[in-house]
Write a protein that holds these residues in place. Sequence first.
Motif, PDB file in Angstrom:
ATOM      1  N   LEU A  89      21.396  14.605  45.704  1.00 45.26           N
ATOM      2  CA  LEU A  89      20.096  14.353  45.104  1.00 45.26           C
ATOM      3  C   LEU A  89      20.289  14.321  43.594  1.00 45.26           C
ATOM      4  CD1 LEU A  89      17.067  13.932  45.708  1.00 45.26           C
ATOM      5  CD2 LEU A  89      16.756  16.368  45.219  1.00 45.26           C
ATOM      6  N   GLN A  90      20.241  13.124  43.041  1.00 47.80           N
ATOM      7  CA  GLN A  90      20.324  12.961  41.593  1.00 47.80           C
ATOM      8  C   GLN A  90      18.930  13.099  41.032  1.00 47.80           C
ATOM      9  OE1 GLN A  90      23.070  12.459  39.514  1.00 47.80           O
ATOM     10  NE2 GLN A  90      21.555  12.740  37.879  1.00 47.80           N
ATOM     11  N   MET A  91      18.763  14.065  40.134  1.00 48.27           N
ATOM     12  CA  MET A  91      17.443  14.343  39.569  1.00 48.27           C
ATOM     13  C   MET A  91      17.484  14.084  38.074  1.00 48.27           C
ATOM     14  SD  MET A  91      16.493  17.819  41.670  1.00 48.27           S
ATOM     15  CE  MET A  91      17.707  18.805  40.817  1.00 48.27           C
ATOM     16  N   ASN A  92      16.726  13.110  37.643  1.00 48.71           N
ATOM     17  CA  ASN A  92      16.648  12.754  36.237  1.00 48.71           C
ATOM     18  C   ASN A  92      15.243  13.022  35.694  1.00 48.71           C
ATOM     19  OD1 ASN A  92      19.312  11.764  36.372  1.00 48.71           O
ATOM     20  ND2 ASN A  92      18.602   9.724  36.954  1.00 48.71           N
ATOM     21  N   SER A  93      15.135  13.045  34.391  1.00 56.02           N
ATOM     22  CA  SER A  93      13.828  13.259  33.739  1.00 56.02           C
ATOM     23  C   SER A  93      13.107  14.461  34.336  1.00 56.02           C
ATOM     24  CB  SER A  93      12.968  11.994  33.862  1.00 56.02           C
ATOM     25  OG  SER A  93      13.611  10.891  33.290  1.00 56.02           O
ATOM     26  N   ALA A 118      13.696  20.428  30.062  1.00 59.96           N
ATOM     27  CA  ALA A 118      12.859  19.290  30.463  1.00 59.96           C
ATOM     28  C   ALA A 118      13.446  17.994  29.917  1.00 59.96           C
ATOM     29  CB  ALA A 118      11.437  19.483  29.966  1.00 59.96           C
ATOM     30  N   GLY A 119      13.452  16.984  30.765  1.00 59.85           N
ATOM     31  CA  GLY A 119      14.055  15.710  30.408  1.00 59.85           C
ATOM     32  C   GLY A 119      15.511  15.587  30.804  1.00 59.85           C
ATOM     33  N   GLY A 120      16.098  16.687  31.198  1.00 57.34           N
ATOM     34  CA  GLY A 120      17.502  16.685  31.583  1.00 57.34           C
ATOM     35  C   GLY A 120      17.723  16.252  33.016  1.00 57.34           C
ATOM     36  N   SER A 121      18.983  16.342  33.440  1.00 60.56           N
ATOM     37  CA  SER A 121      19.375  15.883  34.776  1.00 60.56           C
ATOM     38  C   SER A 121      20.215  16.935  35.485  1.00 60.56           C
ATOM     39  CB  SER A 121      20.187  14.592  34.684  1.00 60.56           C
ATOM     40  OG  SER A 121      19.440  13.546  34.101  1.00 60.56           O
ATOM     41  N   LEU A 122      20.149  16.902  36.795  1.00 57.51           N
ATOM     42  CA  LEU A 122      21.020  17.695  37.658  1.00 57.51           C
ATOM     43  C   LEU A 122      21.338  16.866  38.890  1.00 57.51           C
ATOM     44  CD1 LEU A 122      19.400  21.274  37.762  1.00 57.51           C
ATOM     45  CD2 LEU A 122      21.621  20.677  36.768  1.00 57.51           C
ATOM     46  N   ARG A 123      22.481  17.137  39.495  1.00 61.19           N
ATOM     47  CA  ARG A 123      22.800  16.525  40.784  1.00 61.19           C
ATOM     48  C   ARG A 123      23.077  17.621  41.793  1.00 61.19           C
ATOM     49  NH1 ARG A 123      27.476  12.388  42.990  1.00 61.19           N
ATOM     50  NH2 ARG A 123      28.787  14.248  42.848  1.00 61.19           N
ATOM     51  N   LEU A 124      22.307  17.615  42.833  1.00 59.68           N
ATOM     52  CA  LEU A 124      22.505  18.547  43.935  1.00 59.68           C
ATOM     53  C   LEU A 124      23.387  17.898  44.997  1.00 59.68           C
ATOM     54  CD1 LEU A 124      18.874  19.917  44.424  1.00 59.68           C
ATOM     55  CD2 LEU A 124      20.629  20.652  42.803  1.00 59.68           C
ATOM     56  N   SER A 125      24.192  18.725  45.633  1.00 63.67           N
ATOM     57  CA  SER A 125      25.037  18.266  46.736  1.00 63.67           C
ATOM     58  C   SER A 125      24.797  19.149  47.942  1.00 63.67           C
ATOM     59  CB  SER A 125      26.517  18.329  46.351  1.00 63.67           C
ATOM     60  OG  SER A 125      26.806  17.530  45.242  1.00 63.67           O
ATOM     61  N   CYS A 126      24.993  18.579  49.102  1.00 61.28           N
ATOM     62  CA  CYS A 126      24.866  19.351  50.339  1.00 61.28           C
ATOM     63  C   CYS A 126      25.900  18.842  51.323  1.00 61.28           C
ATOM     64  CB  CYS A 126      23.471  19.214  50.913  1.00 61.28           C
ATOM     65  SG  CYS A 126      23.242  20.071  52.482  1.00 61.28           S
ATOM     66  N   ALA A 127      26.817  19.708  51.689  1.00 57.34           N
ATOM     67  CA  ALA A 127      27.870  19.359  52.636  1.00 57.34           C
ATOM     68  C   ALA A 127      27.531  19.890  54.011  1.00 57.34           C
ATOM     69  CB  ALA A 127      29.199  19.926  52.161  1.00 57.34           C
ATOM     70  N   ALA A 128      27.620  19.033  55.001  1.00 54.39           N
ATOM     71  CA  ALA A 128      27.352  19.412  56.384  1.00 54.39           C
ATOM     72  C   ALA A 128      28.668  19.612  57.119  1.00 54.39           C
ATOM     73  CB  ALA A 128      26.516  18.343  57.069  1.00 54.39           C
ATOM     74  N   SER A 129      28.702  20.603  57.987  1.00 50.77           N
ATOM     75  CA  SER A 129      29.880  20.844  58.814  1.00 50.77           C
ATOM     76  C   SER A 129      29.431  21.259  60.198  1.00 50.77           C
ATOM     77  CB  SER A 129      30.774  21.908  58.173  1.00 50.77           C
ATOM     78  OG  SER A 129      30.073  23.128  58.053  1.00 50.77           O
ATOM     79  N   GLY A 130      30.368  21.254  61.122  1.00 50.97           N
ATOM     80  CA  GLY A 130      30.045  21.589  62.498  1.00 50.97           C
ATOM     81  C   GLY A 130      29.825  20.333  63.324  1.00 50.97           C
ATOM     82  N   ARG A 131      28.904  20.377  64.260  1.00 51.44           N
ATOM     83  CA  ARG A 131      28.705  19.280  65.209  1.00 51.44           C
ATOM     84  C   ARG A 131      27.823  18.186  64.596  1.00 51.44           C
ATOM     85  NH1 ARG A 131      27.786  21.417  71.237  1.00 51.44           N
ATOM     86  NH2 ARG A 131      28.298  19.235  71.575  1.00 51.44           N
ATOM     87  N   THR A 132      28.443  17.409  63.698  1.00 48.78           N
ATOM     88  CA  THR A 132      27.705  16.347  63.009  1.00 48.78           C
ATOM     89  C   THR A 132      28.152  14.978  63.460  1.00 48.78           C
ATOM     90  OG1 THR A 132      29.311  16.324  61.221  1.00 48.78           O
ATOM     91  CG2 THR A 132      27.431  17.807  60.977  1.00 48.78           C
ATOM     92  N   THR A 145      19.263  26.114  46.815  1.00 49.35           N
ATOM     93  CA  THR A 145      19.862  26.232  45.485  1.00 49.35           C
ATOM     94  C   THR A 145      18.721  26.164  44.468  1.00 49.35           C
ATOM     95  OG1 THR A 145      21.565  25.332  43.997  1.00 49.35           O
ATOM     96  CG2 THR A 145      20.324  23.728  45.306  1.00 49.35           C
ATOM     97  N   LEU A 146      18.773  27.052  43.490  1.00 49.34           N
ATOM     98  CA  LEU A 146      17.665  27.207  42.549  1.00 49.34           C
ATOM     99  C   LEU A 146      17.787  26.223  41.393  1.00 49.34           C
ATOM    100  CD1 LEU A 146      15.163  28.792  41.562  1.00 49.34           C
ATOM    101  CD2 LEU A 146      16.758  30.376  40.447  1.00 49.34           C
ATOM    102  N   VAL A 147      16.699  25.518  41.144  1.00 52.34           N
ATOM    103  CA  VAL A 147      16.594  24.628  39.993  1.00 52.34           C
ATOM    104  C   VAL A 147      15.488  25.162  39.091  1.00 52.34           C
ATOM    105  CG1 VAL A 147      15.955  22.307  39.227  1.00 52.34           C
ATOM    106  CG2 VAL A 147      17.420  22.609  41.243  1.00 52.34           C
ATOM    107  N   THR A 148      15.838  25.395  37.844  1.00 51.33           N
ATOM    108  CA  THR A 148      14.863  25.873  36.866  1.00 51.33           C
ATOM    109  C   THR A 148      14.846  24.907  35.694  1.00 51.33           C
ATOM    110  OG1 THR A 148      15.305  28.166  37.494  1.00 51.33           O
ATOM    111  CG2 THR A 148      14.150  27.791  35.420  1.00 51.33           C
ATOM    112  N   VAL A 149      13.667  24.385  35.401  1.00 59.44           N
ATOM    113  CA  VAL A 149      13.510  23.432  34.298  1.00 59.44           C
ATOM    114  C   VAL A 149      12.662  24.097  33.223  1.00 59.44           C
ATOM    115  CG1 VAL A 149      12.806  21.127  33.622  1.00 59.44           C
ATOM    116  CG2 VAL A 149      13.611  21.541  35.954  1.00 59.44           C
ATOM    117  N   SER A 150      13.244  24.272  32.069  1.00 57.45           N
ATOM    118  CA  SER A 150      12.528  24.920  30.971  1.00 57.45           C
ATOM    119  C   SER A 150      11.813  23.875  30.115  1.00 57.45           C
ATOM    120  CB  SER A 150      13.494  25.726  30.124  1.00 57.45           C
ATOM    121  OG  SER A 150      14.449  24.877  29.521  1.00 57.45           O
ATOM    122  N   SER A 151      10.680  24.279  29.563  1.00 54.94           N
ATOM    123  CA  SER A 151       9.885  23.351  28.742  1.00 54.94           C
ATOM    124  C   SER A 151      10.304  23.417  27.278  1.00 54.94           C
ATOM    125  CB  SER A 151       8.398  23.684  28.881  1.00 54.94           C
ATOM    126  OG  SER A 151       8.166  25.018  28.505  1.00 54.94           O
TER     127      SER A 151
END
Length: 122
Positions: free
Chosen positions: A80-84, A13-27, A116-122
Motif C-alpha cells: 500500500l503506497q500512501m502519498n500526500s 503531513a504531505g509525506g509518504s509511506l509504503r506498507l507491505s504485507c507478506a502472506a505465508s502458509g496455505r496461499t 502496523t501503526l501509521v502516525t501522521v503529524s500536522s
Amino acid sequence: VQLQASGGGLVQAGGSLRLSCAASGRTSSRYGMGWFRQAPGKEREFVAGISWSGGSTYYTDSVKGRFTISRDNAKNTVYLQMNSLKPEDSAVYYCAFSRSDGSTRYAMYDYWGQGTLVTVSS
C-alpha cells in the motif's frame, strides 16, 4: 494463512509511506488482499483491496488518488503506497486475506495481520 505487515511509522503531513504485507502458509489458491485501518475510538474501515490478478482494485473515497494498492504474487506480498498523507490517515493499518477475488467488505476477509501503526503529524 499468516500475514506479516510492516512499513508503518511516523511521518509529517504531505509525506509518504509504503506498507507491505507478506502472506505465508496455505496461499496456493487465488485470493484477494486488502488493507483496513482502525483509528482510536473508531470502527475498522476498509481502505483498499486488490484482486488476484491485480486487474481490479478498490479504494475508499477518502484515499482515492493518494493511495495505491499493488501486489507481487511471486512474493505473496501486497503493498500500500500512501502519498500526500493527512493527520486523519493516522491509524493502525491491517492487511487481510480473502478467499474471494477481492472485496470491500470486512466479512469477506478470512485472515488478518497484526497491524502496523501509521502516525501522521500536522
